[in-house]
Design an enzyme around this catalytic site. Structure first.
Site, PDB file in Angstrom:
ATOM      1  N   LYS A 168      37.016  27.240  48.563  1.00 12.29           N
ATOM      2  CA  LYS A 168      37.776  28.620  48.752  1.00 12.29           C
ATOM      3  C   LYS A 168      36.823  29.175  49.699  1.00 12.29           C
ATOM      4  O   LYS A 168      35.510  29.174  49.502  1.00 12.29           O
ATOM      5  CB  LYS A 168      37.994  29.331  47.420  1.00 12.29           C
ATOM      6  CG  LYS A 168      38.818  30.440  47.801  1.00 12.29           C
ATOM      7  CD  LYS A 168      38.834  31.073  46.094  1.00 12.29           C
ATOM      8  CE  LYS A 168      39.804  32.465  46.380  1.00 12.29           C
ATOM      9  NZ  LYS A 168      40.004  33.191  45.026  1.00 12.29           N
ATOM     10  N   SER A 248      44.520  34.147  43.445  1.00 11.94           N
ATOM     11  CA  SER A 248      44.054  34.166  44.998  1.00 11.94           C
ATOM     12  C   SER A 248      43.544  32.696  45.492  1.00 11.94           C
ATOM     13  O   SER A 248      43.393  32.560  46.691  1.00 11.94           O
ATOM     14  CB  SER A 248      43.107  35.055  45.210  1.00 11.94           C
ATOM     15  OG  SER A 248      41.708  34.885  44.701  1.00 11.94           O
ATOM     16  N   SER A 272      43.069  34.315  39.143  1.00  8.15           N
ATOM     17  CA  SER A 272      43.115  33.457  40.520  1.00  8.15           C
ATOM     18  C   SER A 272      42.841  31.861  40.544  1.00  8.15           C
ATOM     19  O   SER A 272      42.984  31.466  41.593  1.00  8.15           O
ATOM     20  CB  SER A 272      42.256  34.122  41.418  1.00  8.15           C
ATOM     21  OG  SER A 272      42.608  35.550  41.678  1.00  8.15           O
TER      22      SER A 272
END
Length: 558
Positions: A168, A248, A272
């Site tokens: 990420k 996210s 997330s």
């Protein structure tokens, strides 16, 4: 002779310069007009999916994909098809066996995934807008691993050794910018985060960086999940522009679902990891706070943040967790466990649910048929399921934890990790708000209501500490009331439904594919346990996974 050598060197330098210029002129991708796709989503039943844009306004995919073009272009479709049965949807132990037996190599494994990424992400009809950076050295590193294996075939290697991993883009990675999806951090050059150091120490291959909800979905209010100004709108492979990606860690979830890498690392503050894992039918673990280091990760909250593994199956999740964990003196929340330096090799996968005890939410049994069916299968496998209604607990002040923590934690990150401070000029949330407002159309098309809320929050340090203590207590009461009364092994939830309670309780949660709605949207069963019960959750999740075996690949990415 000397004169001839000088001429040769001059000609060689001219040739290299021409080759470099020719490579820079190769067009692998062309921007397109996404207005028709945007218009088509304006009637979507989910308000957050009524996009303003899909394609990033600042990312040129040619810059991402050109550096490895030579290597990938030499890997043919025939090569890809031949390797498909050895790699696609296979777990890490199976892939490692193929490598040890000589049917596969680390280099070919990397090229297989790069081939898929280039095939789908450079086509505007199939792109998920998920891969936003690639490690230009990954093929060379894989070649070196192959050479080392040939030289010392019996040497100890961690199970993650040679496995391509995507990160990420809020996780610091040397040689690739770490942006958190924000244009303000687009030139953010950094050293490796602690967990990236752990991965490299254990031999993992860092394949690249993936998109996310900008600033880990703590920027705009009610905006699309999976959107960032740097990467554009991440799309769900099970239904592009049909289903949400979750956030996210949207890029981590979508990339694993589409088989762009063996696994990915996401981060969670509240939901997330659980949300995008569930939405993309992959296995996601949100660990106990402090089990995995947060040093070198763009923060929201030093109280609640954690990275975690996202994989196609539970075994791979355990392997990746094993490769990530370790005590970090730089992280005040870091936990010294009794697991030694490794735990994976000691796991005995017992897939029996006989005698296991679970708590199931009464309201979810009544309202969700997929959850109800999963509960019945678990009961039929010999487990006891206690239906319960959790006590009502006060969660007031949750947003203030995020507000005040980020106001304090972000400047510390910027000061301690940004190498080129002349290229990254923001120093605080206030700076970021001003920077974004200077070009709102490109930098914040959905506004920055949450950033503005941070500046408006007047909670004092003393008040904040009280909120943290109260919410951790209340979060634990929410789960422990049933867990302690009935001696439960885990609480069973859906997706990220109870992620906020698990967040403030600092409890681990593992989500495993449970099924699909009639339209094809994935749904997952989430196991929630007490502090440092990750290994128990992984074993329970593996048993459920083997019992049901429901996960299937996205139809258009096979």
């Amino acid at each position: 002779m000397k004169r001839l050598f000088v001429v040769f060197v001059l000609l060689l330098s001219i040739s290299c310069k021409e080759n470099k210029e020719a490579k820079e002129e190769i067009v692998l991708w062309e921007a397109y007009n996404d207005s028709a796709e945007v218009a088509a989503n304006q009637d979507h039943e989910v308000g957050r999916m009524r996009y303003k844009l899909i394609q990033s306004k600042v990312l040129d995919k040619n810059e991402v994909f050109r550096p490895l073009y030579d290597e990938v272009s030499q890997f043919s479709k025939e090569d890809y098809e031949a390797l498909k049965p050895l790699i696609l949807e296979q777990d890490i132990p199976t892939i490692q066996t193929h490598i040890i037996e000589g049917a596969l190599s680390y280099e070919k494994l990397v090229l297989f995934y790069l081939y898929r990424i280039y095939h789908y992400e450079l086509d505007n009809a199939t792109t998920l807008n998920t891969v936003i950076a690639l490690n230009p050295n990954v093929v060379k590193v894989a070649q070196q691993l192959d050479a080392d294996l040939k030289k010392s075939p019996t040497a100890y290697r961690h199970s993650i050794h040679g496995m391509p991993i995507l990160l990420k883009d809020n996780i610091n990675t040397e040689g690739m910018k770490t942006t958190a999806g924000a244009i303000a951090l687009r030139e953010n050059e950094v050293d490796d985060a602690f967990i990236v150091q752990q991965l490299k120490k254990n031999g993992a291959l860092i394949l690249g960086k993936v998109n996310l909800s900008e600033w880990a979905y703590f920027l705009c209010s009610g905006c699309p999940v999976g959107y960032s100004a740097v990467g554009g709108q991440t799309l769900n492979p099970y239904g592009r522009r049909v289903f949400e990606t979750g956030g996210s860690s949207s890029g981590s979830g979508t990339s694993v679902a589409a088989n762009y890498a063996v696994a990915a690392v996401g981060t969670e503050t509240s939901g997330s990891i659980l949300s995008p894992s569930s939405q993309n039918s992959v296995v996601g673990l949100k660990p106990t706070i402090g089990l995995l280091s947060r040093s070198g990760i763009v923060p929201i909250s030093s109280t609640l943040d954690t990275p975690g593994p996202m994989t196609k199956n539970v075994v791979d999740n355990a392997i990746l967790l094993d490769a990530l964990f370790g005590y970090d003196a730089e992280d005040k929340a870091s936990i010294e466990t009794k697991w030694g330096t490794s735990f994976y090799a000691s796991i005995t996968w017992d897939d029996s649910l006989q005698g296991k005890r679970f708590g199931a939410f009464k309201n979810l049994i009544e309202s969700d048929s997929i959850y109800r069916s999963a509960i019945e299968k678990i009961k039929a496998a010999g487990a006891e399921v206690i239906e319960f209604t959790p006590p009502e607990v006060n969660m007031d002040g949750f947003i203030s934890i995020l507000n005040i923590d980020m106001k304090n934690d972000l400047p510390q990150y910027l000061q301690g990790h940004v190498k080129r401070k002349e290229a990254v000029t923001i120093r605080s949330i206030a700076n970021a708000v001003d920077y974004n407002a200077a070009d709102s159309t490109v930098r914040i098309p959905y506004g920055q209501a949450l950033f503005e809320g941070i500046l408006a929050d007047s909670t004092t340090a003393e008040q904040l500490q009280g909120i943290k203590v109260k919410l951790e207590t209340n979060g634990r009461i929410f789960f422990d009331t049933a867990m302690d009364a009935h001696n439960l092994d885990a609480i069973l939830s859906i997706n990220n439904y109870h992620a906020g309670y698990a967040a403030v309780a600092k409890y681990p949660a593992l989500t495993v594919p449970m099924g699909y709605k009639d339209a094809g949207e994935p749904v997952s069963l989430t196991f929630i346990g007490k502090t440092l019960h990750e290994l128990k959750l992984l074993q329970l999740g593996h048993a459920f996974e083997q019992l049901t075996k429901v996960r299937k690949m996205p139809p258009g990415y096979q």
